[in-house]
Design an enzyme around this catalytic site. Structure first.
Site, PDB file in Angstrom:
ATOM      1  N   HIS A 194      77.695 -17.087  16.065  1.00  0.00           N
ATOM      2  CA  HIS A 194      76.293 -16.675  16.190  1.00  0.00           C
ATOM      3  C   HIS A 194      75.913 -15.709  15.061  1.00  0.00           C
ATOM      4  O   HIS A 194      76.724 -14.926  14.609  1.00  0.00           O
ATOM      5  CB  HIS A 194      76.057 -16.026  17.552  1.00  0.00           C
ATOM      6  N   PHE A 195      74.662 -15.797  14.635  1.00  0.00           N
ATOM      7  CA  PHE A 195      74.242 -14.951  13.510  1.00  0.00           C
ATOM      8  C   PHE A 195      72.734 -14.834  13.445  1.00  0.00           C
ATOM      9  O   PHE A 195      72.007 -15.615  14.063  1.00  0.00           O
ATOM     10  CB  PHE A 195      74.744 -15.555  12.185  1.00  0.00           C
ATOM     11  N   HIS A 245      70.994 -27.021  21.038  1.00  0.00           N
ATOM     12  CA  HIS A 245      72.028 -27.947  20.569  1.00  0.00           C
ATOM     13  C   HIS A 245      73.186 -28.126  21.539  1.00  0.00           C
ATOM     14  O   HIS A 245      74.122 -28.850  21.238  1.00  0.00           O
ATOM     15  CB  HIS A 245      72.519 -27.555  19.172  1.00  0.00           C
ATOM     16  N   ASN A 246      73.126 -27.458  22.708  1.00  0.00           N
ATOM     17  CA  ASN A 246      74.126 -27.709  23.753  1.00  0.00           C
ATOM     18  C   ASN A 246      73.372 -27.829  25.066  1.00  0.00           C
ATOM     19  O   ASN A 246      73.156 -26.833  25.752  1.00  0.00           O
ATOM     20  CB  ASN A 246      75.128 -26.552  23.859  1.00  0.00           C
ATOM     21  N   PRO A 299      72.256 -25.116  10.405  1.00  0.00           N
ATOM     22  CA  PRO A 299      72.895 -23.984   9.753  1.00  0.00           C
ATOM     23  C   PRO A 299      74.208 -24.376   9.082  1.00  0.00           C
ATOM     24  O   PRO A 299      74.977 -25.170   9.614  1.00  0.00           O
ATOM     25  CB  PRO A 299      73.158 -23.007  10.902  1.00  0.00           C
ATOM     26  N   MET A 353      77.969 -18.885   6.019  1.00  0.00           N
ATOM     27  CA  MET A 353      77.163 -17.755   5.546  1.00  0.00           C
ATOM     28  C   MET A 353      77.206 -17.545   4.038  1.00  0.00           C
ATOM     29  O   MET A 353      76.498 -16.695   3.512  1.00  0.00           O
ATOM     30  CB  MET A 353      77.547 -16.477   6.273  1.00  0.00           C
ATOM     31  N   HIS A 389      74.215 -31.027  14.127  1.00  0.00           N
ATOM     32  CA  HIS A 389      73.896 -29.629  14.400  1.00  0.00           C
ATOM     33  C   HIS A 389      74.307 -28.686  13.265  1.00  0.00           C
ATOM     34  O   HIS A 389      73.620 -27.731  12.965  1.00  0.00           O
ATOM     35  CB  HIS A 389      74.546 -29.182  15.705  1.00  0.00           C
ATOM     36  N   GLY A 416      80.635 -27.566  11.253  1.00  0.00           N
ATOM     37  CA  GLY A 416      81.921 -27.806  11.900  1.00  0.00           C
ATOM     38  C   GLY A 416      83.025 -27.066  11.159  1.00  0.00           C
ATOM     39  O   GLY A 416      82.988 -26.937   9.930  1.00  0.00           O
ATOM     40  N   LYS A 461      76.221 -10.378  11.971  1.00  0.00           N
ATOM     41  CA  LYS A 461      77.101 -11.145  12.853  1.00  0.00           C
ATOM     42  C   LYS A 461      77.744 -10.232  13.883  1.00  0.00           C
ATOM     43  O   LYS A 461      77.726  -9.021  13.758  1.00  0.00           O
ATOM     44  CB  LYS A 461      78.202 -11.826  12.033  1.00  0.00           C
TER      45      LYS A 461
END
Lengths: 140, 379, 94
Positions: free
Chosen positions: B102-103, B227-228, B276, B279, B302, B305, B378
């Site tokens: 997550h960010f 996305h989930n 996304p 980073m 999405h 990976g 983050k």
């Protein structure tokens, strides 16, 4: 008594070995805390009661470890030791006991990997020559 | 989110901006802000209303809701079916980013592939944008754990043979199926509200760091996608409208132009999709296509990976100063834990460009723009 | 597992055993090599077994191994006769 981590690309798994089912659960707890933080730095002054039920030993292991995740998430406690009693019931298993640890302190506890949940993936609990072995995977 | 600013407008104050974001949006295990404490009743409202709850509390404007998938609220959410444990985990976590992948990221538009679509999406070269990636936090994790446990038993009872226990399921119309959908939808609403709250704080951060008024920073939501998720959507199959329960796990909805759910502003170009990357490199803005609608139930990829496990990633960063490396590349990073930065380093991920090229090549999405990171926070 | 290339970016896992529908993977030839290294294609095929699945059990090019369902997986279930699976959503809901 021991545990050993193995890793997939996106999560952590652990193989646990212990002489009794109760110490298998305690080792599981230690493995979980070890992936969260430097376990040697967790002091044991705080004591909490636990009381859980599950249908099978496998489910009990997952329930128990998820309880540890829950306690960290809601009360910010890191746990390093446990005294547990597991009893058979007519429809499954019951776990009672105390867990010991302390409140998370950002100044003393380095956080390693946060665990979202303990999964059923590749879950295995077996009796062995030593006593008990288990494999469990954490979602991180 | 798009802003009315160019990269050169913020560059001198970039570090202040990242610091403000980091101060305003709790990351890592940090509890939520003390000015946002919810009792159970209020949390239950969040679970029922989603992003609209936050807007009603003054966090955001009602126009934001037009640009959220399902307008930021899933119908059929049943806050009463969310367990007590999930409530406890969610209580202090609204308005928190979380950890892992997550960010919140400040970016600029580095390349435009489709000028017409970019204009419709309000994007221009060198424009500053901001992406938030977060979800339902511990509340959602607990809902999933609770129901996997129930469904492992339920699947056996309904005589569903499972090649893998973690694939456990129950008929949609069964009590177990309905309960899960109700609780999961409530968790989804928590996620919508969570991002809406952080959207508000991101706007405040821009105003504080850059000394701007709301209309000058002008941060507007481009789009917000799940996305989930599993939810009911209607598709035309062999000339018949059918209501289906679409499961997307690490996949994003990508509706075509002229779909009733595609916002009016984007009607002619299709629903925006945000992909996304890592980073250090870049992210993409895509739009959905007719082909996605007819072939993948309106779905696309999405993200990148992982390529390396977390342990491998950490090993490769030993003795390196990742923050300095990223800064030399022009990316200011602030994180609660250095372990997370190591695990999430750019090389740990596959190149998202390759992923995006496949979905475009297959015709299930179209590239609109590429975004490059300049500031990241983050967990 | 049998895998057939449909076009440059599409791969089919034909129905076999109790699969209700076929599997459909979006990927380049190069990605397929990497995807074949974990069990995610098996997971695409596993999802194809679920009651009420419509069309195909699909996977996006960022597919990787997940719990039960692969990450990057898409599955449409009949709203009346199909099933819903928490593993098809994952822990990070939404």
């Amino acid at each position: 008594m021991a545990y050993r981590f193995f890793e997939h690309t996106a999560d952590i798994g652990v193989d646990i070995e212990a002489t009794s089912f109760e110490s298998l659960l305690t080792e599981g707890l230690r493995a979980l805390t070890d992936s969260l933080t430097v376990i040697e730095k967790v002091e044991l002054g705080l004591e909490l009661k636990v009381d859980l039920e599950a249908r099978s030993r496998e489910d009990l292991l997952v329930e128990w470890l998820n309880e540890i995740v829950f306690l960290f998430d809601t009360r910010a406690v890191l746990l390093g030791q446990a005294d547990l009693d597991v009893e058979a019931k007519s429809d499954g298993w019951c776990l009672r006991g105390t867990v010991r640890g302390e409140r998370y302190d950002p100044n003393r506890h380095e956080l390693k990997t946060l665990i979202k949940a303990v999964t059923y993936h590749q879950l295995e609990v077996r009796s062995s020559k030593v006593g008990w072995t288990a494999r469990v995977v954490f979602d991180i | 989110m798009r802003s009315g600013l160019s990269r050169t407008d913020i560059q001198p104050r970039l570090r202040d901006l990242v610091t403000r974001l980091y101060q305003n949006i709790p990351t890592g295990i940090g509890k939520g802000r003390t000015d946002l404490r919810l009792n159970r009743q209020e949390l239950s409202r969040v679970l029922g209303r989603g992003a609209a709850w936050a807007v009603e509390k003054g966090m955001g404007v009602s126009e934001d809701l037009e640009y959220l998938e399902e307008n930021g609220c899933l119908e059929g959410a049943r806050p009463d079916l969310v367990s007590d444990k999930a409530y406890q985990r969610g209580r202090n976590q609204l308005g928190t980013l979380g950890s892992g992948n997550h960010f919140a990221e400040i970016q600029y538009v580095a390349e435009i592939y489709d000028p017409t679509a970019a204009t419709a999406l309000g994007l221009f070269s060198d424009q500053v944008t901001l992406t938030l990636h977060s979800g339902s936090r511990g509340l959602g994790h607990q809902v999933c754990s609770d129901h996997i446990r129930i469904m492992v038993e339920a699947a056996a009872r309904y005589g569903i043979e499972l090649p893998d226990r973690q694939l456990c399921c129950a008929p949609i119309q069964s009590p177990e199926g309905r309960d899960y959908l109700g609780a999961m939808s409530a968790a989804a609403n928590f996620a919508f509200a969570n991002r809406q709250v952080m959207t508000h704080w991101a706007r405040e951060s821009f105003m504080q760091a850059l000394h701007l008024g709301p209309s000058q920073a002008n941060l507007e939501v481009v789009y917000d996608v799940c996305h989930n998720i599993a939810k009911f959507e209607t598709f035309e199959i062999d000339g018949r409208h059918r209501r289906l329960c679409i499961h997307r796990k690490g996949a994003t909805r990508a509706y075509p132009p002229f779909h009733p759910e595609t916002p009016e502003r984007y009607r002619e170009v299709g629903q925006p999709v945000l992909i996304p990357g890592d980073m250090g490199r870049y992210s993409y803005v895509l739009v959905g296509t007719e082909r996605a609608y007819s072939e993948t139930f309106g779905s696309t990829c999405h993200g990148a990976g992982r390529r390396l496990s977390r342990k491998q990633a950490k090993k490769q960063t030993r003795g390196r100063s990742l923050l300095d490396e990223l800064e030399r590349e022009g990316v200011v990073v602030m994180a609660a834990g250095m372990a997370t930065v190591a695990e999430e380093m750019p090389e740990a991920y596959k190149d998202v460009a390759a992923v995006v090229d496949v979905v475009e090549g297959a015709g299930i999405s179209r590239k609109v723009a590429q975004l490059k990171p300049i500031g990241v926070i983050k967990g | 597992m049998r895998i057939e290339q449909i076009d440059e970016f599409r791969w089919r896992i034909p129905r076999q055993g109790k699969m209700q529908v076929e599997g459909l993977v979006f990927a380049s030839a190069e990605m397929m090599k990497e995807i074949g290294q974990d069990h995610s294609l098996q997971q695409v095929s596993n999802v194809a077994h679920l009651p009420g699945i419509i069309g195909a059990s699909m996977a996006m090019p960022d597919i990787h191994w997940g719990y039960g369902f692969p990450i990057g997986g898409v599955a449409a279930m009949d709203g009346k006769k199909g099933v819903v699976s928490p593993g098809g959503v994952g822990y990070d809901i939404n």
